[in-house]
Design an enzyme around this catalytic site. Structure first.
Site, PDB file in Angstrom:
ATOM      1  N   ARG A  48       0.528  -1.127   0.251  1.00  0.00           N
ATOM      2  CA  ARG A  48      -0.132  -0.133   0.423  1.00  0.00           C
ATOM      3  C   ARG A  48       0.914   1.147   0.506  1.00  0.00           C
ATOM      4  O   ARG A  48       0.537   2.387  -0.884  1.00  0.00           O
ATOM      5  CB  ARG A  48      -1.123   0.175   0.841  1.00  0.00           C
ATOM      6  CG  ARG A  48      -1.699   1.829   1.245  1.00  0.00           C
ATOM      7  CD  ARG A  48      -3.157   1.346   1.995  1.00  0.00           C
ATOM      8  NE  ARG A  48      -3.270   0.732   3.850  1.00  0.00           N
ATOM      9  CZ  ARG A  48      -2.251   0.581   4.582  1.00  0.00           C
ATOM     10  NH1 ARG A  48      -1.369   1.068   4.528  1.00  0.00           N
ATOM     11  NH2 ARG A  48      -1.955  -0.216   5.487  1.00  0.00           N
ATOM     12  N   TYR A 100     -17.559  16.084 -14.723  1.00  0.00           N
ATOM     13  CA  TYR A 100     -17.427  14.100 -14.761  1.00  0.00           C
ATOM     14  C   TYR A 100     -18.758  14.085 -13.928  1.00  0.00           C
ATOM     15  O   TYR A 100     -18.538  14.646 -12.440  1.00  0.00           O
ATOM     16  CB  TYR A 100     -16.513  13.305 -14.353  1.00  0.00           C
ATOM     17  CG  TYR A 100     -16.542  12.333 -14.492  1.00  0.00           C
ATOM     18  CD1 TYR A 100     -16.803  11.226 -15.511  1.00  0.00           C
ATOM     19  CD2 TYR A 100     -16.359  11.218 -13.057  1.00  0.00           C
ATOM     20  CE1 TYR A 100     -17.545  10.285 -15.676  1.00  0.00           C
ATOM     21  CE2 TYR A 100     -16.578   9.786 -13.109  1.00  0.00           C
ATOM     22  CZ  TYR A 100     -17.247   9.195 -14.509  1.00  0.00           C
ATOM     23  OH  TYR A 100     -17.439   8.026 -13.842  1.00  0.00           O
ATOM     24  N   ASP A 172      -8.524  18.080 -14.040  1.00  0.00           N
ATOM     25  CA  ASP A 172      -8.376  17.305 -14.369  1.00  0.00           C
ATOM     26  C   ASP A 172      -8.460  17.127 -16.253  1.00  0.00           C
ATOM     27  O   ASP A 172      -9.468  17.753 -16.252  1.00  0.00           O
ATOM     28  CB  ASP A 172      -9.767  16.454 -14.653  1.00  0.00           C
ATOM     29  CG  ASP A 172     -10.644  15.230 -14.605  1.00  0.00           C
ATOM     30  OD1 ASP A 172     -10.100  14.517 -15.513  1.00  0.00           O
ATOM     31  OD2 ASP A 172     -11.873  14.306 -13.996  1.00  0.00           O
ATOM     32  N   LYS A 197      -9.821   5.318 -18.944  1.00  0.00           N
ATOM     33  CA  LYS A 197      -9.720   6.198 -19.841  1.00  0.00           C
ATOM     34  C   LYS A 197      -8.848   6.210 -21.567  1.00  0.00           C
ATOM     35  O   LYS A 197      -7.995   4.810 -21.403  1.00  0.00           O
ATOM     36  CB  LYS A 197     -10.513   7.569 -20.101  1.00  0.00           C
ATOM     37  CG  LYS A 197     -10.680   7.256 -19.130  1.00  0.00           C
ATOM     38  CD  LYS A 197     -12.557   6.688 -19.246  1.00  0.00           C
ATOM     39  CE  LYS A 197     -13.421   6.891 -17.744  1.00  0.00           C
ATOM     40  NZ  LYS A 197     -13.960   8.564 -17.052  1.00  0.00           N
TER      41      LYS A 197
HETATM   42  C1  LIG Z   1     -13.717   8.459 -15.811  1.00  0.00           C
HETATM   43  C2  LIG Z   1     -13.738   9.838 -15.338  1.00  0.00           C
HETATM   44  C3  LIG Z   1     -13.195   9.828 -13.891  1.00  0.00           C
HETATM   45  C4  LIG Z   1     -13.502   8.958 -12.326  1.00  0.00           C
HETATM   46  O1  LIG Z   1     -12.503   7.793 -12.731  1.00  0.00           O
HETATM   47  P1  LIG Z   1     -13.124   5.904 -12.744  1.00  0.00           P
HETATM   48  O2  LIG Z   1     -11.519   5.537 -13.580  1.00  0.00           O
HETATM   49  O3  LIG Z   1     -14.241   5.815 -13.373  1.00  0.00           O
HETATM   50  O4  LIG Z   1     -13.241   6.473 -11.177  1.00  0.00           O
HETATM   51  C5  LIG Z   1     -12.820  10.974 -13.229  1.00  0.00           C
HETATM   52  N1  LIG Z   1     -12.739  12.914 -14.636  1.00  0.00           N
HETATM   53  C6  LIG Z   1     -13.175  12.368 -16.153  1.00  0.00           C
HETATM   54  C7  LIG Z   1     -13.218  13.279 -16.641  1.00  0.00           C
HETATM   55  C8  LIG Z   1     -13.447  10.813 -16.272  1.00  0.00           C
HETATM   56  O5  LIG Z   1     -14.410  10.922 -17.701  1.00  0.00           O
END
Ligand SMILES: *Cc1c(COP(=O)(O)O)cnc(C)c1O
Length: 384
Positions: A48, A100, A172, A197
């Site tokens: 961890r 998101y 983000d 993604k």
């Molecule tokens: C999918 C997504 C998240 C969250 O990520 P996870 O891996 O699904 O927890 C946060 N911000 C954006 C822009 C996303 O597309």
């Protein structure tokens, strides 16, 4: 030797394995490490706290973002919740008005319960953004382009505004990845990714990453990462490293396909609106061009009312109806009932997330095949 991004994608972070010469970082599938005596560990204690495969990914994402410190988490939301844990009761965040859905949910339904509040602002409006920065605000949190309307925020200018008031800027960067946009170089303090993604890129693993430059901020985040424990496992760390190796070639195709499809949609009679910051008609076009090396591959469009959006989804043959984005395969989703269902209907409507809105994650298939599929699915969903 300082490497350009296309080389860093392959050789950044920890390049292979020193001990054996393996060209790939091994998967250290272990929870703990032998200590040679009390207080005599070999740099690793417990997975961890630290794991060599995860550490390789953490260094790689930091290199790619041109930052100093990287962290990897079990999901994008584990990354986001760890970053939000920097704040305490009484603190407030200024947040982009289309973000998101899960980010909104954790702010509204989890951190709000701990006394951390937020104000939603259209961060592409610089005046409104600055006005919202009151004393209790500790950070500005933006996505650019934002989800799902691809609104572009001028990161460099918002960073200047945030810093003028002594606040942090959190970005983000999931939709563009460091291949197309590097927010730290534009003045952001914290960059967040859902590596689920484009970084992973193959819709086969869930992960999150954070990169910062400031040592004190990094120390606190490493502390929180270990204390909260939402870390990325070694196997998934390996998958993300492997995905990143082809990020450049994938993004080039993603962006080329998206550009072609956005132009086709805009010139067709099938839609009443196309949101894509790579279109000259898009309000974010100039800022996008200034701050990023491409417009990404997320397109949103409003289907003309002559067509039934429910039928459209059912009629698709090649493109898949699914949540998520950024994989090699094309996915469409319905923000109002899927990714953004957590956002109350009145806020959704106010920001433009109408029922006819369709979000398209353009994959790397043949662009003409994708256009053909959209065309046949829309025509087959004509009302009446
Ligand atoms: C999918 C997504 C998240 C969250 O990520 P996870 O891996 O699904 O927890 C946060 N911000 C954006 C822009 C996303 O597309």
């Amino acid at each position: 030797m300082s490497l350009n991004i296309n080389s860093l994608l392959i050789h950044g972070g920890i390049d292979g394995d020193e001990t054996t010469g393996a060209v790939n970082v091994p998967i250290y599938q272990t929870s703990t490490y032998k200590q040679d005596g009390l207080g005599k560990d070999r740099g690793w204690e417990y997975s961890r706290t630290g794991n060599p495969t995860r550490a390789a990914l953490e260094k790689l994402i930091a290199d790619l973002e041109q930052g100093k410190y990287g962290l990897a988490f079990a999901s994008g939301l584990a990354a986001i919740s760890t970053v939000l844990s920097l704040f305490k009761s009484g603190d407030k965040l200024v947040v982009s008005d289309n973000i998101y859905g899960g980010t909104f949910r954790i702010l509204d339904n989890v951190f709000k319960n701990f006394g951390i509040t937020y104000e939603i602002v259209n961060t592409s409006d610089l005046e409104k953004t600055e006005k919202a920065i009151t004393d209790d605000v500790k950070a500005v949190y933006v996505e650019s382009p934002a989800n799902p309307l691809l609104t572009v925020t001028d990161i460099e200018t918002v960073a200047k505004i945030a810093h003028k008031h002594d606040k942090l800027l959190i970005v983000d960067n999931t939709f563009l990845t460091p291949y197309l946009q590097r927010p730290l170089t534009l003045g952001a303090d914290i960059v967040i990714h859902s590596g689920t993604k484009y970084l992973g890129g193959h819709s086969d693993t869930v992960s999150g990453q954070v990169v910062v430059n400031d040592k004190a901020l990094a120390d606190r985040l490493y502390y929180l990462q270990n204390a909260i424990g939402g870390v990325l496992g070694p196997w998934d760390s390996f998958l993300v490293i492997r995905g990143i190796k082809t990020l450049g070639v994938r993004m080039d195709r993603h962006v080329a396909n998206a550009g072609k499809i956005a132009k086709w949609l805009e010139s067709s009679e099938y839609v009443s609106k196309v949101y894509y910051p790579g279109l000259e008609s898009d309000p974010g076009y100039e800022v996008q061009k200034k701050q990023a090396d491409g417009a990404g591959a997320m397109i949103s469009f409003v289907l003309d009312e002559k067509y039934d959006y429910r039928k459209f989804f059912e009629n698709l043959k090649l493109i898949t109806l699914a949540e998520s984005l950024g994989g090699v395969e094309s996915l469409v989703c319905h923000p109002a009932t899927m990714t953004h269902a957590a956002i109350p209907a009145d806020i959704r409507k106010k920001v433009g997330i109408v029922d006819e809105l369709i979000r398209f994650s353009v994959g790397i298939e043949d662009a003409d095949d994708l256009i053909e599929d959209l065309k046949q699915a829309i025509e087959a969903s004509k009302k009446g």
